[in-house]
Scaffold this motif. Structure first.
Motif, PDB file in Angstrom:
ATOM      1  N   CYS A 117       2.114   4.961   3.791  1.00 61.85           N
ATOM      2  CA  CYS A 117       2.471   3.940   2.802  1.00 61.85           C
ATOM      3  C   CYS A 117       3.685   3.129   3.248  1.00 61.85           C
ATOM      4  O   CYS A 117       3.737   1.916   3.026  1.00 61.85           O
ATOM      5  CB  CYS A 117       2.690   4.573   1.437  1.00 61.85           C
ATOM      6  N   ALA A 118       4.648   3.784   3.893  1.00 59.07           N
ATOM      7  CA  ALA A 118       5.825   3.068   4.381  1.00 59.07           C
ATOM      8  C   ALA A 118       5.438   2.040   5.437  1.00 59.07           C
ATOM      9  O   ALA A 118       6.062   0.981   5.542  1.00 59.07           O
ATOM     10  CB  ALA A 118       6.848   4.054   4.935  1.00 59.07           C
ATOM     11  N   SER A 163       2.561   0.484   5.553  1.00 51.95           N
ATOM     12  CA  SER A 163       1.569  -0.474   5.050  1.00 51.95           C
ATOM     13  C   SER A 163       2.196  -1.849   4.834  1.00 51.95           C
ATOM     14  O   SER A 163       3.405  -1.983   4.627  1.00 51.95           O
ATOM     15  CB  SER A 163       0.945   0.040   3.752  1.00 51.95           C
ATOM     16  N   THR A 218      11.548   9.356  -0.676  1.00 55.15           N
ATOM     17  CA  THR A 218      10.196   9.350  -1.233  1.00 55.15           C
ATOM     18  C   THR A 218       9.510  10.682  -0.989  1.00 55.15           C
ATOM     19  O   THR A 218       8.869  11.235  -1.889  1.00 55.15           O
ATOM     20  CB  THR A 218       9.372   8.197  -0.643  1.00 55.15           C
ATOM     21  N   LYS A 277      12.085  -1.991   1.011  1.00 56.22           N
ATOM     22  CA  LYS A 277      11.257  -1.091   1.829  1.00 56.22           C
ATOM     23  C   LYS A 277      11.396   0.346   1.341  1.00 56.22           C
ATOM     24  O   LYS A 277      12.422   0.747   0.807  1.00 56.22           O
ATOM     25  CB  LYS A 277      11.664  -1.172   3.307  1.00 56.22           C
ATOM     26  N   LEU A 278      10.356   1.117   1.550  1.00 54.61           N
ATOM     27  CA  LEU A 278      10.319   2.514   1.125  1.00 54.61           C
ATOM     28  C   LEU A 278      11.327   3.346   1.918  1.00 54.61           C
ATOM     29  O   LEU A 278      11.405   3.241   3.137  1.00 54.61           O
ATOM     30  CB  LEU A 278       8.910   3.045   1.348  1.00 54.61           C
ATOM     31  N   CYS A 306      -0.243   2.911  -3.442  1.00 51.17           N
ATOM     32  CA  CYS A 306      -0.609   3.502  -2.155  1.00 51.17           C
ATOM     33  C   CYS A 306      -0.389   5.010  -2.191  1.00 51.17           C
ATOM     34  O   CYS A 306      -1.274   5.791  -1.824  1.00 51.17           O
ATOM     35  CB  CYS A 306       0.238   2.873  -1.043  1.00 51.17           C
ATOM     36  N   VAL A 314       3.136  -4.785   2.716  1.00 55.32           N
ATOM     37  CA  VAL A 314       3.399  -5.034   1.300  1.00 55.32           C
ATOM     38  C   VAL A 314       4.005  -6.424   1.152  1.00 55.32           C
ATOM     39  O   VAL A 314       4.575  -6.955   2.103  1.00 55.32           O
ATOM     40  CB  VAL A 314       4.346  -3.964   0.685  1.00 55.32           C
ATOM     41  N   TYR A 357       3.588   0.094  -3.206  1.00 60.16           N
ATOM     42  CA  TYR A 357       3.949   1.419  -2.692  1.00 60.16           C
ATOM     43  C   TYR A 357       3.494   2.518  -3.648  1.00 60.16           C
ATOM     44  O   TYR A 357       2.942   3.528  -3.229  1.00 60.16           O
ATOM     45  CB  TYR A 357       5.457   1.542  -2.469  1.00 60.16           C
ATOM     46  N   GLN A 358       3.742   2.308  -4.938  1.00 62.24           N
ATOM     47  CA  GLN A 358       3.358   3.325  -5.911  1.00 62.24           C
ATOM     48  C   GLN A 358       1.845   3.551  -5.886  1.00 62.24           C
ATOM     49  O   GLN A 358       1.389   4.690  -5.852  1.00 62.24           O
ATOM     50  CB  GLN A 358       3.816   2.938  -7.315  1.00 62.24           C
ATOM     51  N   THR A 413      13.323   3.155  -2.918  1.00 60.98           N
ATOM     52  CA  THR A 413      13.251   1.986  -2.048  1.00 60.98           C
ATOM     53  C   THR A 413      14.674   1.554  -1.718  1.00 60.98           C
ATOM     54  O   THR A 413      15.617   1.812  -2.467  1.00 60.98           O
ATOM     55  CB  THR A 413      12.495   0.806  -2.700  1.00 60.98           C
ATOM     56  N   SER A 445       6.076  -5.275  -4.106  1.00 60.15           N
ATOM     57  CA  SER A 445       6.051  -4.211  -3.103  1.00 60.15           C
ATOM     58  C   SER A 445       6.224  -2.840  -3.755  1.00 60.15           C
ATOM     59  O   SER A 445       5.583  -1.868  -3.332  1.00 60.15           O
ATOM     60  CB  SER A 445       7.106  -4.443  -2.021  1.00 60.15           C
TER      61      SER A 445
END
Length: 148
Positions: free
Chosen positions: A113-114, A116, A88, A82-83, A132, A118, A129-130, A77, A125
Protein backbone atom coordinates in the motif's frame (compact mmCIF):
# COMPACT_ATOMS: atom_id res chain seq x y z
CA UNK A 1 -17.88 9.48 20.39
CA UNK A 2 -16.83 6.50 22.50
CA UNK A 3 -16.06 4.45 19.38
CA UNK A 4 -13.93 7.31 18.05
CA UNK A 5 -12.16 7.47 21.39
CA UNK A 6 -11.45 3.73 21.24
CA UNK A 7 -9.96 4.05 17.75
CA UNK A 8 -7.88 7.03 18.76
CA UNK A 9 -6.72 5.37 21.95
CA UNK A 10 -5.79 2.25 20.02
CA UNK A 11 -3.75 4.32 17.58
CA UNK A 12 -2.02 6.13 20.42
CA UNK A 13 -1.16 2.85 22.15
CA UNK A 14 0.23 1.60 18.88
CA UNK A 15 2.33 4.70 18.42
CA UNK A 16 3.66 4.48 21.95
CA UNK A 17 4.65 0.87 21.27
CA UNK A 18 6.48 1.60 18.01
CA UNK A 19 7.92 5.00 18.81
CA UNK A 20 11.63 5.27 19.52
CA UNK A 21 11.07 8.20 21.84
CA UNK A 22 8.91 7.96 24.90
CA UNK A 23 5.96 10.27 24.37
CA UNK A 24 3.75 11.26 27.22
CA UNK A 25 0.84 8.95 27.90
CA UNK A 26 -2.13 10.73 26.31
CA UNK A 27 -5.21 11.10 28.40
CA UNK A 28 -8.83 10.72 27.36
CA UNK A 29 -9.29 14.48 27.07
CA UNK A 30 -6.28 14.83 24.79
CA UNK A 31 -7.50 12.12 22.42
CA UNK A 32 -11.02 13.57 22.37
CA UNK A 33 -9.56 17.05 21.73
CA UNK A 34 -7.61 15.73 18.76
CA UNK A 35 -10.73 14.12 17.32
CA UNK A 36 -12.70 17.32 17.81
CA UNK A 37 -9.89 19.37 16.25
CA UNK A 38 -9.98 17.17 13.16
CA UNK A 39 -13.74 17.38 12.96
CA UNK A 40 -13.61 21.19 13.23
CA UNK A 41 -10.68 21.53 10.82
CA UNK A 42 -12.36 19.44 8.15
CA UNK A 43 -16.02 20.34 8.61
CA UNK A 44 -16.78 16.64 9.10
CA UNK A 45 -20.09 15.51 10.55
CA UNK A 46 -21.00 12.83 13.08
CA UNK A 47 -21.94 10.65 10.10
CA UNK A 48 -18.43 11.07 8.70
CA UNK A 49 -17.04 9.96 12.07
CA UNK A 50 -19.32 6.95 12.07
CA UNK A 51 -18.23 5.89 8.58
CA UNK A 52 -14.60 6.20 9.62
CA UNK A 53 -15.24 4.04 12.67
CA UNK A 54 -16.91 1.36 10.55
CA UNK A 55 -13.98 1.45 8.10
CA UNK A 56 -16.41 2.33 5.33
CA UNK A 57 -15.36 4.69 2.55
CA UNK A 58 -16.36 8.31 2.60
CA UNK A 59 -17.86 9.78 -0.51
CA UNK A 60 -17.42 13.39 0.56
CA UNK A 61 -14.32 15.54 0.92
CA UNK A 62 -14.92 16.25 4.62
CA UNK A 63 -15.01 12.56 5.52
CA UNK A 64 -11.83 11.88 3.57
CA UNK A 65 -10.10 14.88 5.14
CA UNK A 66 -11.20 13.73 8.60
CA UNK A 67 -9.31 10.47 7.97
CA UNK A 68 -6.27 12.36 6.70
CA UNK A 69 -6.26 14.61 9.76
CA UNK A 70 -6.49 11.70 12.21
CA UNK A 71 -3.86 9.72 10.33
CA UNK A 72 -1.46 12.68 10.46
CA UNK A 73 -2.10 13.38 14.13
CA UNK A 74 -1.30 9.76 14.96
CA UNK A 75 1.65 9.66 12.53
CA UNK A 76 0.11 6.98 10.31
CA UNK A 77 0.83 9.35 7.45
CA UNK A 78 3.64 11.86 7.23
CA UNK A 79 3.18 15.60 6.73
CA UNK A 80 3.65 15.03 2.99
CA UNK A 81 0.67 12.65 3.01
CA UNK A 82 2.73 9.48 2.46
CA UNK A 83 2.20 6.38 4.57
CA UNK A 84 4.54 5.95 7.56
CA UNK A 85 5.41 2.27 7.18
CA UNK A 86 6.59 1.68 10.76
CA UNK A 87 3.61 3.31 12.45
CA UNK A 88 1.11 1.77 10.04
CA UNK A 89 2.52 -1.69 10.65
CA UNK A 90 2.33 -1.11 14.40
CA UNK A 91 -1.30 0.02 14.05
CA UNK A 92 -2.19 -3.11 12.07
CA UNK A 93 -0.56 -5.31 14.69
CA UNK A 94 -2.93 -3.75 17.22
CA UNK A 95 -6.03 -3.79 14.99
CA UNK A 96 -5.73 -7.18 13.27
CA UNK A 97 -7.21 -10.34 14.73
CA UNK A 98 -4.47 -12.88 15.49
CA UNK A 99 -1.83 -10.38 14.34
CA UNK A 100 0.88 -12.23 16.25
CA UNK A 101 0.68 -14.94 13.58
CA UNK A 102 0.60 -12.50 10.67
CA UNK A 103 3.73 -10.31 10.96
CA UNK A 104 5.05 -11.09 7.48
CA UNK A 105 1.68 -10.72 5.77
CA UNK A 106 0.94 -7.44 7.54
CA UNK A 107 4.37 -6.09 6.57
CA UNK A 108 3.70 -7.12 2.96
CA UNK A 109 0.33 -5.34 3.02
CA UNK A 110 1.85 -2.13 4.38
CA UNK A 111 4.71 -2.22 1.88
CA UNK A 112 2.30 -2.84 -1.00
CA UNK A 113 0.00 0.00 0.00
CA UNK A 114 2.87 2.39 0.74
CA UNK A 115 4.21 1.75 -2.77
CA UNK A 116 0.84 2.19 -4.45
CA UNK A 117 0.03 5.20 -6.59
CA UNK A 118 -2.15 7.59 -4.62
CA UNK A 119 -3.44 11.08 -5.42
CA UNK A 120 -1.37 14.08 -4.37
CA UNK A 121 -4.33 15.41 -2.37
CA UNK A 122 -3.80 14.29 1.24
CA UNK A 123 -7.50 13.68 1.84
CA UNK A 124 -7.78 11.48 -1.23
CA UNK A 125 -4.52 9.67 -0.47
CA UNK A 126 -5.59 8.91 3.13
CA UNK A 127 -8.81 7.36 1.83
CA UNK A 128 -6.86 5.40 -0.80
CA UNK A 129 -4.37 4.07 1.75
CA UNK A 130 -7.14 3.03 4.11
CA UNK A 131 -9.03 1.20 1.36
CA UNK A 132 -5.83 -0.46 0.12
CA UNK A 133 -4.97 -1.75 3.58
CA UNK A 134 -8.45 -3.06 4.38
CA UNK A 135 -8.89 -4.65 0.94
CA UNK A 136 -5.56 -6.49 1.26
CA UNK A 137 -6.42 -7.58 4.79
CA UNK A 138 -9.67 -9.04 3.44
CA UNK A 139 -7.83 -10.81 0.61
CA UNK A 140 -5.55 -12.44 3.18
CA UNK A 141 -8.45 -13.31 5.48
CA UNK A 142 -7.27 -11.03 8.28
CA UNK A 143 -10.24 -9.55 10.15
CA UNK A 144 -10.11 -6.53 12.42
CA UNK A 145 -10.46 -7.07 16.14
CA UNK A 146 -13.99 -6.58 17.41
CA UNK A 147 -13.02 -4.51 20.49
CA UNK A 148 -12.08 -1.34 18.66
Amino acid sequence: MSRLFCLCLMLVVCLVAVSESKPQEPNKEHVADMANECKAETGATDEDLELMMKHEPSENKEGKCLRACMMKKFQITEEDGKLNIEHTLGMLKVMAEHAEDKDEVLAEIVDTCAASEVPDDHCESAAAYQMCIFEHMQEHGIPLREEH
